[in-house]
Design a protein around this motif. Sequence first.
Motif, PDB file in Angstrom:
ATOM      1  N   LEU B 333       0.834  -1.207   0.000  1.00 18.86           N
ATOM      2  CA  LEU B 333       0.000   0.000   0.000  1.00 18.86           C
ATOM      3  C   LEU B 333       0.871   1.261   0.000  1.00 18.86           C
ATOM      4  O   LEU B 333       0.561   2.241  -0.686  1.00 18.86           O
ATOM      5  CB  LEU B 333      -0.941  -0.005   1.205  1.00 18.86           C
ATOM      6  N   VAL B 334       1.958   1.215   0.779  1.00 19.09           N
ATOM      7  CA  VAL B 334       2.905   2.344   0.773  1.00 19.09           C
ATOM      8  C   VAL B 334       3.404   2.581  -0.653  1.00 19.09           C
ATOM      9  O   VAL B 334       3.423   3.718  -1.153  1.00 19.09           O
ATOM     10  CB  VAL B 334       4.093   2.063   1.727  1.00 19.09           C
ATOM     11  N   GLN B 335       3.769   1.494  -1.321  1.00 20.94           N
ATOM     12  CA  GLN B 335       4.308   1.587  -2.679  1.00 20.94           C
ATOM     13  C   GLN B 335       3.264   2.159  -3.643  1.00 20.94           C
ATOM     14  O   GLN B 335       3.575   3.006  -4.489  1.00 20.94           O
ATOM     15  CB  GLN B 335       4.787   0.198  -3.125  1.00 20.94           C
ATOM     16  N   ASN B 336       2.030   1.710  -3.482  1.00 16.71           N
ATOM     17  CA  ASN B 336       0.942   2.230  -4.339  1.00 16.71           C
ATOM     18  C   ASN B 336       0.844   3.749  -4.239  1.00 16.71           C
ATOM     19  O   ASN B 336       0.714   4.453  -5.252  1.00 16.71           O
ATOM     20  CB  ASN B 336      -0.415   1.655  -3.897  1.00 16.71           C
ATOM     21  N   ILE B 337       0.900   4.264  -3.002  1.00 17.70           N
ATOM     22  CA  ILE B 337       0.712   5.708  -2.800  1.00 17.70           C
ATOM     23  C   ILE B 337       1.919   6.482  -3.314  1.00 17.70           C
ATOM     24  O   ILE B 337       1.789   7.546  -3.918  1.00 17.70           O
ATOM     25  CB  ILE B 337       0.410   6.008  -1.322  1.00 17.70           C
ATOM     26  N   VAL B 338       3.095   5.919  -3.109  1.00 21.66           N
ATOM     27  CA  VAL B 338       4.311   6.550  -3.646  1.00 21.66           C
ATOM     28  C   VAL B 338       4.189   6.690  -5.163  1.00 21.66           C
ATOM     29  O   VAL B 338       4.477   7.756  -5.731  1.00 21.66           O
ATOM     30  CB  VAL B 338       5.557   5.722  -3.257  1.00 21.66           C
ATOM     31  N   HIS B 339       3.742   5.629  -5.835  1.00 20.45           N
ATOM     32  CA  HIS B 339       3.595   5.682  -7.297  1.00 20.45           C
ATOM     33  C   HIS B 339       2.586   6.732  -7.715  1.00 20.45           C
ATOM     34  O   HIS B 339       2.804   7.453  -8.695  1.00 20.45           O
ATOM     35  CB  HIS B 339       3.199   4.305  -7.853  1.00 20.45           C
ATOM     36  N   LEU B 340       1.487   6.816  -6.967  1.00 15.49           N
ATOM     37  CA  LEU B 340       0.472   7.834  -7.286  1.00 15.49           C
ATOM     38  C   LEU B 340       1.066   9.235  -7.194  1.00 15.49           C
ATOM     39  O   LEU B 340       0.855  10.071  -8.075  1.00 15.49           O
ATOM     40  CB  LEU B 340      -0.724   7.708  -6.329  1.00 15.49           C
ATOM     41  N   CYS B 341       1.828   9.487  -6.112  1.00 17.24           N
ATOM     42  CA  CYS B 341       2.433  10.821  -5.946  1.00 17.24           C
ATOM     43  C   CYS B 341       3.421  11.107  -7.069  1.00 17.24           C
ATOM     44  O   CYS B 341       3.440  12.201  -7.638  1.00 17.24           O
ATOM     45  CB  CYS B 341       3.150  10.923  -4.601  1.00 17.24           C
ATOM     46  N   GLU B 342       4.246  10.104  -7.367  1.00 14.46           N
ATOM     47  CA  GLU B 342       5.266  10.315  -8.393  1.00 14.46           C
ATOM     48  C   GLU B 342       4.645  10.552  -9.758  1.00 14.46           C
ATOM     49  O   GLU B 342       5.080  11.420 -10.514  1.00 14.46           O
ATOM     50  CB  GLU B 342       6.223   9.120  -8.437  1.00 14.46           C
ATOM     51  N   SER B 343       3.590   9.795 -10.060  1.00 15.04           N
ATOM     52  CA  SER B 343       2.971   9.919 -11.389  1.00 15.04           C
ATOM     53  C   SER B 343       2.327  11.295 -11.560  1.00 15.04           C
ATOM     54  O   SER B 343       2.152  11.766 -12.683  1.00 15.04           O
ATOM     55  CB  SER B 343       1.937   8.807 -11.595  1.00 15.04           C
ATOM     56  N   GLN B 344       2.005  11.932 -10.433  1.00 15.02           N
ATOM     57  CA  GLN B 344       1.388  13.265 -10.527  1.00 15.02           C
ATOM     58  C   GLN B 344       2.349  14.392 -10.170  1.00 15.02           C
ATOM     59  O   GLN B 344       1.937  15.537 -10.047  1.00 15.02           O
ATOM     60  CB  GLN B 344       0.184  13.334  -9.573  1.00 15.02           C
ATOM     61  N   ARG B 345       3.633  14.063  -9.998  1.00 16.23           N
ATOM     62  CA  ARG B 345       4.630  15.044  -9.573  1.00 16.23           C
ATOM     63  C   ARG B 345       4.168  15.805  -8.326  1.00 16.23           C
ATOM     64  O   ARG B 345       4.332  17.023  -8.237  1.00 16.23           O
ATOM     65  CB  ARG B 345       4.943  16.030 -10.699  1.00 16.23           C
ATOM     66  N   LEU B 346       3.568  15.064  -7.408  1.00  9.06           N
ATOM     67  CA  LEU B 346       3.124  15.635  -6.145  1.00  9.06           C
ATOM     68  C   LEU B 346       4.233  15.382  -5.123  1.00  9.06           C
ATOM     69  O   LEU B 346       4.664  14.257  -4.949  1.00  9.06           O
ATOM     70  CB  LEU B 346       1.828  14.939  -5.724  1.00  9.06           C
TER      71      LEU B 346
END
Lengths: 410, 410
Positions: B333-346
């Motif tokens: 789940l941590v990895q999922n959220i990291v990917h979401l942030c990275e994909s949005q440059r957040l």
Amino acid sequence: MKDFRQEISETSGWLSKIGADPSGGMTRLLYTKEWLDAQQALKQAFEAVGLAASYDAIGNLSGRLQGSKYPDQVILSGSHIDTVVNGGNLDGQFGIEAAYLAIKYLKETYGTPLRTLEVISLAEEEGSRFPYVFWGSKNVVGTANSEEVKSICDKAGVNFVDAMQNAGFNFPPKNQSPRTDLTAFVELHIEQGKVLETEGQTIGVVTDIVGQRRYSITLQGEANHAGSTPMSYRRDTIHAFSRICCESIAKAQAEGDPLVLTFGKVDPKPNVVNVVPGYTQFTIDCRHTDQETLERFTQQLETDIQRICAEMDIVPSIDLWMDEAPIPMDKQLVQNIVHLCESQRLSYRLMHSGAGHDAQIFAPHVPTVMIFVPSIAGISHNPAEKTAVCDLSEGVKILAQTLYQLAYQE
Amino acid sequence: MKDFRQEISETSGWLSKIGADPSGGMTRLLYTKEWLDAQQALKQAFEAVGLAASYDAIGNLSGRLQGSKYPDQVILSGSHIDTVVNGGNLDGQFGIEAAYLAIKYLKETYGTPLRTLEVISLAEEEGSRFPYVFWGSKNVVGTANSEEVKSICDKAGVNFVDAMQNAGFNFPPKNQSPRTDLTAFVELHIEQGKVLETEGQTIGVVTDIVGQRRYSITLQGEANHAGSTPMSYRRDTIHAFSRICCESIAKAQAEGDPLVLTFGKVDPKPNVVNVVPGYTQFTIDCRHTDQETLERFTQQLETDIQRICAEMDIVPSIDLWMDEAPIPMDKQLVQNIVHLCESQRLSYRLMHSGAGHDAQIFAPHVPTVMIFVPSIAGISHNPAEKTAVCDLSEGVKILAQTLYQLAYQE
């Protein structure tokens, strides 16, 4: 004839009943009924042994044995009759008992002295009812300021002036010009520490009363969550306090006796387990017999506080609210008592007083000395305050011999 | 269609009125009228957007959007509805608002999910009315012990059971077997620290919740007169405390993040300017994400306390009264959220939580993760608790995307 031990026990017996707390200990606050009862009982005792007893304008009680040759040269001895709340029955009181018994003994043994002998039961020293200390002795030497007591009240809201008038004394005090007839003041007191006990000595000959500086310090940092604030983000005032305390006590220990340094009161805020204290208030009490050392040490301490706080992004506020100079005792009187002890092979030590006493008020005006007797376990201002009666007796004997030299010898 | 910022402001607007203190801030204690009003208002809001709302046996409130393919696999999100006394309107409450708004958005945008989505408004986390924490989440996973709350009372003397029954819930709770339908728990929360703000990041992806050890320590020395007790005679407990504090914080700083060490509460006795403190009580709060490090560090700390006290003739008493293990979040789940942030440059950071949260109760039973948003100046448990609405909005968006992956994707 009774020996001093019996006389001390008897005198302490009736005097200690006045103001005795039901739970043990004594409470005899200035101008209360207990205070007045104690002074009145002493007045009767003084008169019963042939001393001329009288109050001065503010309630100091004297018992005089007029000198034959130099009646206007007064050798004064005594201490204060007031106590702290729930205190013991030696602090102050024993100095009055001792002077009374010593003068009684001298009168009975040697008759009329050359100089006048006077026992004094000083009205007030502790400041435990009103926020004013040394009211008794300061009135004797003329350094009390009646203006300063005009607006002060006790905890119950009773005004100082009303309390004084209710006890039968006028305000402002009349005919209260400073006394110019004093030739010497000798105060016997319990040590209130445990140096004599620890060193196995009976008599302390006081050479100096310490100077004191007292501070209130506040440290303003930042209150933070104990879990979510990394160590490097903190402005932790209890950590700053601890650094100040450790460094300063190490320096005090290196400086050595007679310097003492106490961090007595510490109040961090908000004072809960899981918040970094963002504000801490604490006190410093520093004492020494030498004014220059006291100044140098406390100035260094202030500099250290500023430096430590600057390093930790904390804002200190430093309030020096008491600054009393050290008071030396009279060298000749000290020497007299030392010789008395040595001639009798009585164990003694030269020492300073770390606590304040009426003697410090007299000393700038008249040759003054103090004699200490041991306090068991150093306990004072407490119902458990106690001194072995054999030590009390040795104190009275040395006091009597000192007064003899001063009043009976040319 | 309203954007998330508008929806957050509106939802917070009506919910924050319930339990609002006249002086600002919120007080919503378990089973009080304010607490019940807030749950009832949320129930209506859940129902108004088509979620099936219901209470469990102890008062946790759920709003469900049934999954079409795997209805018994529940993706749960929310936080607690109770507050501390005079707290802010984000701690707990915002996690419920965010889950509600995210599920509402997903329903409106994508329709019925494959798995069931559920917002939960947990009954209690803070322990601010009764001395029991995590009553809400512990009842969900079956680790609450009803025996333990039977005899506890609030400050007004009201019994836990009476308060619960008055709020409309039976005691002991019926049909309260642990839930076995949970597939994931995601909790959005304010950071309650200022790491994100200081580092200029918007999202904290929580990898671990710290373990905590809390101690109460007493030091028994000897109360002494600040003037008449030489430094070498002292058994000064505030000096001993200061040495312990300085040495231990130096070691904590050397150990480095994520270790935190707090001396939050310090009570010397008698706590007056002119007495050496003969007794001091203080607390220690130590946290770390790694159990072995936490144990090693605190055992060394205990050894140091014993050594320092032995050197100073002081008797310590060491009471470890809280010992909670660190809790890791689910790595996937941590990895999922990291990917979401990275994909949005957040901007985001991996971080631990230094505070306790409901997520730590869920994590041993179900894959769990937490998302943090910044707290302005790190302030929390305070009416000034605040987060910029743009940051709140980014948090809701990431939560919605996380729930989308979990509930709408195979």
